[in-house]
Design a protein around this motif. Structure first.
Motif, short mmCIF file in Angstrom:
data_model
loop_
_atom_site.label_atom_id
_atom_site.label_comp_id
_atom_site.label_asym_id
_atom_site.label_seq_id
_atom_site.Cartn_x
_atom_site.Cartn_y
_atom_site.Cartn_z
N HIS A 113 0.86 -1.24 0.01
CA HIS A 113 -0.03 0.09 -0.14
C HIS A 113 0.87 1.22 0.02
CE1 HIS A 113 -3.77 -2.09 0.73
NE2 HIS A 113 -3.13 -2.96 1.55
N VAL A 114 0.44 2.24 -0.53
CA VAL A 114 1.27 3.60 -0.54
C VAL A 114 1.48 4.23 1.02
CG1 VAL A 114 1.11 6.00 -1.20
CG2 VAL A 114 0.06 4.25 -2.64
N PHE A 115 0.56 4.08 1.80
CA PHE A 115 0.75 4.32 3.22
C PHE A 115 1.84 4.03 3.91
CE2 PHE A 115 0.05 4.46 7.69
CZ PHE A 115 -0.28 5.91 8.01
N PRO A 116 2.22 2.55 3.77
CA PRO A 116 3.60 2.09 4.50
C PRO A 116 4.83 2.56 3.79
CG PRO A 116 2.38 0.49 3.40
CD PRO A 116 1.40 1.53 3.71
N LEU A 117 4.82 2.70 2.37
CA LEU A 117 5.64 3.27 1.87
C LEU A 117 6.06 4.55 1.99
CD1 LEU A 117 4.97 1.76 -2.03
CD2 LEU A 117 7.11 1.32 -0.62
N LEU A 118 5.05 5.39 2.13
CA LEU A 118 5.36 6.88 2.56
C LEU A 118 5.76 6.71 4.18
CD1 LEU A 118 4.76 9.88 1.95
CD2 LEU A 118 2.37 9.70 2.51
N CYS A 119 5.36 6.10 4.93
CA CYS A 119 5.86 5.94 6.36
C CYS A 119 7.34 5.78 6.48
CB CYS A 119 5.00 5.27 7.15
SG CYS A 119 3.35 5.60 7.45
N TYR A 120 7.58 4.72 5.81
CA TYR A 120 9.18 4.27 5.79
C TYR A 120 9.97 5.37 5.15
CZ TYR A 120 8.90 -0.14 8.28
OH TYR A 120 8.78 -1.09 8.74
N VAL A 121 9.51 6.00 3.95
CA VAL A 121 10.48 7.08 3.31
C VAL A 121 10.69 8.17 4.40
CG1 VAL A 121 10.22 9.02 1.45
CG2 VAL A 121 9.79 6.71 0.87
N CYS A 122 9.60 8.56 5.12
CA CYS A 122 9.67 9.64 6.19
C CYS A 122 10.51 9.17 7.13
CB CYS A 122 8.15 9.92 6.76
SG CYS A 122 6.96 10.91 5.63
N LEU A 123 10.48 7.95 7.74
CA LEU A 123 11.25 7.48 8.59
C LEU A 123 12.89 7.67 8.07
CD1 LEU A 123 11.85 6.27 11.47
CD2 LEU A 123 11.45 4.25 10.39
N ALA A 124 13.10 7.19 6.84
CA ALA A 124 14.55 7.09 6.27
C ALA A 124 14.91 8.96 6.18
CB ALA A 124 14.28 6.77 5.01
N ALA A 125 14.04 9.85 5.93
CA ALA A 125 14.49 11.22 5.74
C ALA A 125 14.52 11.57 7.16
CB ALA A 125 13.25 11.97 5.26
N LEU A 126 14.17 11.17 8.34
CA LEU A 126 14.13 11.81 9.70
C LEU A 126 15.44 11.10 10.04
CD1 LEU A 126 13.29 12.97 12.35
CD2 LEU A 126 12.06 10.81 12.82
N LEU A 127 15.91 10.02 9.61
CA LEU A 127 17.16 9.40 10.33
C LEU A 127 18.22 10.33 9.48
CD1 LEU A 127 16.63 5.66 10.09
CD2 LEU A 127 17.17 6.98 12.00
N HIS A 128 18.13 10.81 7.99
CA HIS A 128 19.13 11.25 7.30
C HIS A 128 19.31 12.84 7.89
CE1 HIS A 128 18.64 8.50 3.87
NE2 HIS A 128 19.64 8.29 4.46
N VAL A 129 18.00 13.54 8.21
CA VAL A 129 18.01 14.66 9.01
C VAL A 129 18.92 14.76 10.20
CG1 VAL A 129 16.57 16.57 10.26
CG2 VAL A 129 16.14 15.69 7.77
N THR A 130 18.53 13.67 11.07
CA THR A 130 19.15 13.59 12.40
C THR A 130 20.78 13.44 12.21
OG1 THR A 130 17.22 12.64 13.28
CG2 THR A 130 19.36 12.09 14.40
N PHE A 131 21.21 12.53 11.49
CA PHE A 131 22.63 12.39 11.08
C PHE A 131 23.32 13.15 10.35
CE2 PHE A 131 21.27 8.11 12.60
CZ PHE A 131 22.23 7.87 13.69
N GLY A 132 22.54 13.83 9.45
CA GLY A 132 23.28 15.13 8.66
C GLY A 132 23.22 16.06 9.63
N LEU A 133 22.36 16.64 10.78
CA LEU A 133 22.46 17.72 11.36
C LEU A 133 23.80 17.42 12.43
CD1 LEU A 133 21.75 20.47 12.39
CD2 LEU A 133 20.08 19.55 13.74
N LEU A 134 23.88 16.20 12.84
CA LEU A 134 24.74 15.76 13.83
C LEU A 134 26.28 15.95 13.20
CD1 LEU A 134 25.75 14.25 16.47
CD2 LEU A 134 25.46 12.09 15.19
#
Length: 345
Positions: free
Chosen positions: A24-45
């Protein structure tokens, strides 16, 4: 931002509510957002570390560093999502095998691993994998674990393309850690048997030459070591059972999902006839920053290794787990040609 954070934190919940034949589109969107959140976190770090050490970004204000980290996350997540949308790459590998019968030289074993049918991977992706594998016209097909992330009842139709896999000899399956996470491994083994797989549940099978019926090698397989860790009834890595009665002088190809299990097997006194271990599990790290953790936590990371005169091959994963993102790694189908070795035991 609130919506983004909610979606990211709902990602794992989709493993419970969104198991189906097609993602379904919803879990794909959720996991993309989680990946982006991890990239923001470690990018900022990373940006803050560089700024504090005086290397880069020292003149950037804090809010500008956040913006830069956000732009970095959007860029790398987009590239990773594109990479994950591509079909897996076929990697061709030659492995010298001691005592390989001359009549079985250039026998091809096609390895697939870590497909992770679940909320973000379904029927159509698996069908694409099956078409590529059949196009290689393999002698043997091996699936080295982590096929699924849900129950057989929820995902059996998603797994149905596996029935179309065709090998000149047979196709074999061993469990990975995620089969045990489902709590439904016995039903999966029963279903995979119906799909035509030979189940190597701490067992082995002889593969005979078509030219000379007296020539043969063994394909052996062990349960994943996660079964031992969680105490899964009737399962566990039992190397002695897997290779018992394997005749001396006939090479053994061992299927063991985790590289740690590969090392355990080759360190064992029972490894005398084991010439090649095929593993998966690592995904090559899949995306930053997991590359570093996977590299340091596993004795073999990805690709071909020589260990104690034997070979280990670690498949990077034919698909991905959860995050539909791949960075610095390759989704792969491995075409392994067995060649004769001049080395002596």
């Amino acid at each position: 931002m609130l919506t983004f954070m909610i979606l990211a934190h709902l990602s794992y919940v989709t493993n419970i509510w969104f198991m189906d034949t097609h993602p379904h589109v919803f879990p794909l969107l959720c996991y993309v957002c989680l990946a982006a959140l991890l990239h923001v976190t470690f990018g900022l770090l990373g940006i803050n570390i560089l700024a504090r050490t005086g290397c880069l970004f020292t003149k950037l204000r804090k809010h500008n560093r956040v913006i830069l980290a956000f732009l970095y996350a959007v860029a790398v997540t987009t590239v990773g999502f594109y990479n994950a949308s591509l079909p897996p790459t076929v990697k061709h590998v030659n492995v010298p095998i001691r005592n390989l019968p001359h009549s079985m030289e250039n026998m091809h074993i096609v390895q697939i691993s870590d497909i992770h049918l679940g909320p973000t991977i379904g029927y159509h992706r698996l069908q694409g994998i099956v078409d590529i594998v059949n196009g290689l016209k393999p002698d043997i097909i091996v699936l080295t674990g982590d096929l699924v992330d849900g129950s057989a009842n929820a995902l059996k139709y998603a797994a149905m393309p596996l029935k179309q896999l065709k090998a000149k000899h047979s196709k074999y399956f061993v469990t990975g850690n995620h089969e045990y996470y489902t709590g439904d491994v016995d039903n999966w083994l029963k279903y995979l048997s119906e799909l035509g797989f030979v189940l190597l549940h701490n067992q082995h099978a002889a593969v005979y030459s078509r030219e000379k019926p007296d020539d043969f090698i063994y394909i052996a397989g062990t349960d994943d070591i996660m079964a031992d860790k969680i105490g899964y009834d009737g399962h566990g890595m039992r190397l002695a059972e897997a290779v018992q009665d394997c005749s001396d002088g006939h090479p053994v190809i061992l299927l063991a999902h985790q590289p740690k299990a590969a090392k355990t097997a080759l360190d064992s006194p029972l490894s005398t006839n084991i010439e090649l271990v095929l593993s998966g599990h690592t995904h090559g790290g899949q995306m930053f920053p997991f590359h570093l953790a996977v590299y340091f936590l596993n004795p073999f990371y990805r690709g071909l290794y020589v260990y104690k005169g034997k070979h280990v091959y670690v498949n990077e994963g034919t698909q991905f787990w959860g995050f539909p993102v791949r960075l610095g790694t390759t989704m792969e189908i491995t075409d392994i040609a067995l060649t004769m070795s001049n080395a002596k035991k």
